[in-house]
Design a protein around this motif. Structure first.
Motif, PDB file in Angstrom:
ATOM      1  N   LYS A  74      44.168  15.426 147.294  1.00 53.18           N
ATOM      2  CA  LYS A  74      42.535  15.408 147.754  1.00 53.18           C
ATOM      3  C   LYS A  74      42.354  16.022 149.029  1.00 53.18           C
ATOM      4  N   SER A  75      41.416  16.763 149.231  1.00 56.11           N
ATOM      5  CA  SER A  75      40.883  17.259 150.607  1.00 56.11           C
ATOM      6  C   SER A  75      40.297  16.314 151.438  1.00 56.11           C
ATOM      7  N   ASP A  76      40.507  16.423 152.834  1.00 54.52           N
ATOM      8  CA  ASP A  76      39.752  15.545 153.450  1.00 54.52           C
ATOM      9  C   ASP A  76      38.121  15.829 153.388  1.00 54.52           C
ATOM     10  N   GLU A  77      37.552  14.686 153.367  1.00 53.62           N
ATOM     11  CA  GLU A  77      35.732  15.148 153.028  1.00 53.62           C
ATOM     12  C   GLU A  77      35.224  15.932 154.257  1.00 53.62           C
ATOM     13  N   VAL A 102      41.899  26.054 139.328  1.00 54.23           N
ATOM     14  CA  VAL A 102      42.292  25.199 140.301  1.00 54.23           C
ATOM     15  C   VAL A 102      42.515  25.938 141.612  1.00 54.23           C
ATOM     16  N   THR A 103      41.663  25.122 142.650  1.00 49.45           N
ATOM     17  CA  THR A 103      41.890  25.575 143.911  1.00 49.45           C
ATOM     18  C   THR A 103      42.614  24.834 144.820  1.00 49.45           C
ATOM     19  N   VAL A 104      43.580  25.055 145.668  1.00 52.48           N
ATOM     20  CA  VAL A 104      44.351  24.272 146.472  1.00 52.48           C
ATOM     21  C   VAL A 104      44.140  24.713 147.796  1.00 52.48           C
ATOM     22  N   GLU A 105      43.954  23.888 148.820  1.00 48.84           N
ATOM     23  CA  GLU A 105      43.535  24.268 150.127  1.00 48.84           C
ATOM     24  C   GLU A 105      44.691  23.782 151.106  1.00 48.84           C
ATOM     25  N   ASP A 106      45.888  23.308 150.569  1.00 43.95           N
ATOM     26  CA  ASP A 106      46.963  22.883 151.203  1.00 43.95           C
ATOM     27  C   ASP A 106      48.234  23.688 151.133  1.00 43.95           C
ATOM     28  N   THR A 107      48.715  24.150 152.447  1.00 39.83           N
ATOM     29  CA  THR A 107      49.866  25.015 152.268  1.00 39.83           C
ATOM     30  C   THR A 107      51.035  24.654 151.614  1.00 39.83           C
ATOM     31  N   THR A 109      51.319  22.182 149.262  1.00 41.76           N
ATOM     32  CA  THR A 109      51.077  22.137 147.655  1.00 41.76           C
ATOM     33  C   THR A 109      51.117  23.754 147.352  1.00 41.76           C
ATOM     34  N   SER A 110      50.525  24.480 147.893  1.00 39.66           N
ATOM     35  CA  SER A 110      50.288  25.961 147.313  1.00 39.66           C
ATOM     36  C   SER A 110      51.621  26.673 147.237  1.00 39.66           C
ATOM     37  N   ASP A 111      52.741  26.221 148.157  1.00 39.42           N
ATOM     38  CA  ASP A 111      54.029  26.659 147.875  1.00 39.42           C
ATOM     39  C   ASP A 111      54.677  26.338 146.735  1.00 39.42           C
ATOM     40  N   SER A 112      54.446  25.207 146.468  1.00 40.28           N
ATOM     41  CA  SER A 112      55.282  24.259 145.447  1.00 40.28           C
ATOM     42  C   SER A 112      54.636  24.632 144.320  1.00 40.28           C
ATOM     43  N   PHE A 113      53.133  24.862 144.192  1.00 40.02           N
ATOM     44  CA  PHE A 113      52.328  25.198 142.892  1.00 40.02           C
ATOM     45  C   PHE A 113      53.052  26.542 142.317  1.00 40.02           C
ATOM     46  N   GLY A 166      46.363  29.135 165.266  1.00 38.67           N
ATOM     47  CA  GLY A 166      47.524  29.850 165.388  1.00 38.67           C
ATOM     48  C   GLY A 166      48.548  29.256 164.265  1.00 38.67           C
ATOM     49  N   LYS A 167      48.248  28.522 163.437  1.00 35.33           N
ATOM     50  CA  LYS A 167      49.102  28.176 162.402  1.00 35.33           C
ATOM     51  C   LYS A 167      48.851  28.798 161.025  1.00 35.33           C
ATOM     52  N   ARG A 168      50.087  29.177 160.430  1.00 38.91           N
ATOM     53  CA  ARG A 168      49.527  29.938 159.133  1.00 38.91           C
ATOM     54  C   ARG A 168      49.224  29.000 158.275  1.00 38.91           C
ATOM     55  N   ASN A 169      48.334  29.316 157.159  1.00 34.70           N
ATOM     56  CA  ASN A 169      47.967  28.534 156.227  1.00 34.70           C
ATOM     57  C   ASN A 169      47.837  29.291 154.842  1.00 34.70           C
ATOM     58  N   ILE A 170      48.101  28.641 153.762  1.00 36.06           N
ATOM     59  CA  ILE A 170      48.347  29.491 152.618  1.00 36.06           C
ATOM     60  C   ILE A 170      47.385  28.491 151.630  1.00 36.06           C
ATOM     61  N   ALA A 171      46.312  29.254 150.804  1.00 34.38           N
ATOM     62  CA  ALA A 171      45.465  28.466 149.750  1.00 34.38           C
ATOM     63  C   ALA A 171      45.764  29.184 148.710  1.00 34.38           C
TER      64      ALA A 171
END
Length: 202
Positions: A74-77, A102-107, A109-113, A166-171
């Motif tokens: 779960k995302s932070d509110e 399904v929308t995943v906003e965590d890098t 979890t996205s990689d594992s998904f 400056g940090k890479r994010n994957i959604a």
């Protein structure tokens, strides 16, 4: 002391039960009743999901769900964009689902998904390859994948790459849809899966 221990033990058991009772999205047949998938959690109705044209009923309580061994977080509110799990319907009043979003906003979890979908369903067709890094060694853009499954439904997964501080994010954004469902646009006979492929294919 025994009372405190009993209370703590009860909390541990309940938390374990809640984790074990997550809805397994990889096991859905796309004939389920929409209410059975939300366990009385707060839901929001979007009358037209932009990429499918179908009504979308969703929740931000994604910790109710998993795909294979991947448990959604779960995302932070306070986050600008929240992870969500929703069901697609042919009509807003329908009880039976015809797809899942399904929308995943965590890098992480996205990689594992992505890895778990490949593990369960095999190698996908690549609709859009992972973009190349630019001159600043940044990976920007998106990739997209397609799985045609044996039970008359398909999966389209797209992953977007961006940078925050400056940090890479994957959604990730995944659609699990029935192959037989058509778009709701007037005078169009297009299947939803074909619309998704056209949207994300290079």
């Amino acid at each position: 002391m025994n009372k405190i221990f009993s209370t703590l033990l009860f909390c541990v058991i309940m938390n374990s039960c809640n984790t074990q009772n997550r809805v397994s999205l990889d096991e859905l047949t796309l004939n389920e009743n929409k209410q059975d998938l939300f366990q009385n959690k707060k839901t929001i109705l979007e009358t037209r999901e932009i990429n499918t044209t179908l009504p979308l009923l969703y929740t931000n309580d994604v910790d109710l769900y998993k795909y294979g061994n991947v448990k959604f977080i779960k995302s932070d509110e306070n986050d600008i964009v929240l992870s969500k799990v929703g069901v697609l319907l042919e009509n807003s009043s329908d009880k039976k689902i015809v797809g899942v979003v399904v929308t995943v906003e965590d890098t992480e979890t996205s990689d594992s998904f992505l890895k778990e979908i490949i593990k369960i369903n095999g190698t996908p067709e690549i609709l859009m390859p992972i973009p190349k890094e630019n001159d600043e060694n940044q990976l920007l853009g998106y990739s997209a994948y397609l799985w045609r499954l044996k039970d008359n439904h398909s999966i389209v997964l797209t992953q977007s790459y961006e940078y925050t501080d400056g940090k890479r994010n994957i959604a990730s954004l995944a659609y699990i849809v029935s192959d037989n469902i058509k778009v709701t646009n007037p005078n169009q006979n297009e299947h939803v899966i074909d619309r998704l492929i056209k949207t994300y294919k290079q």
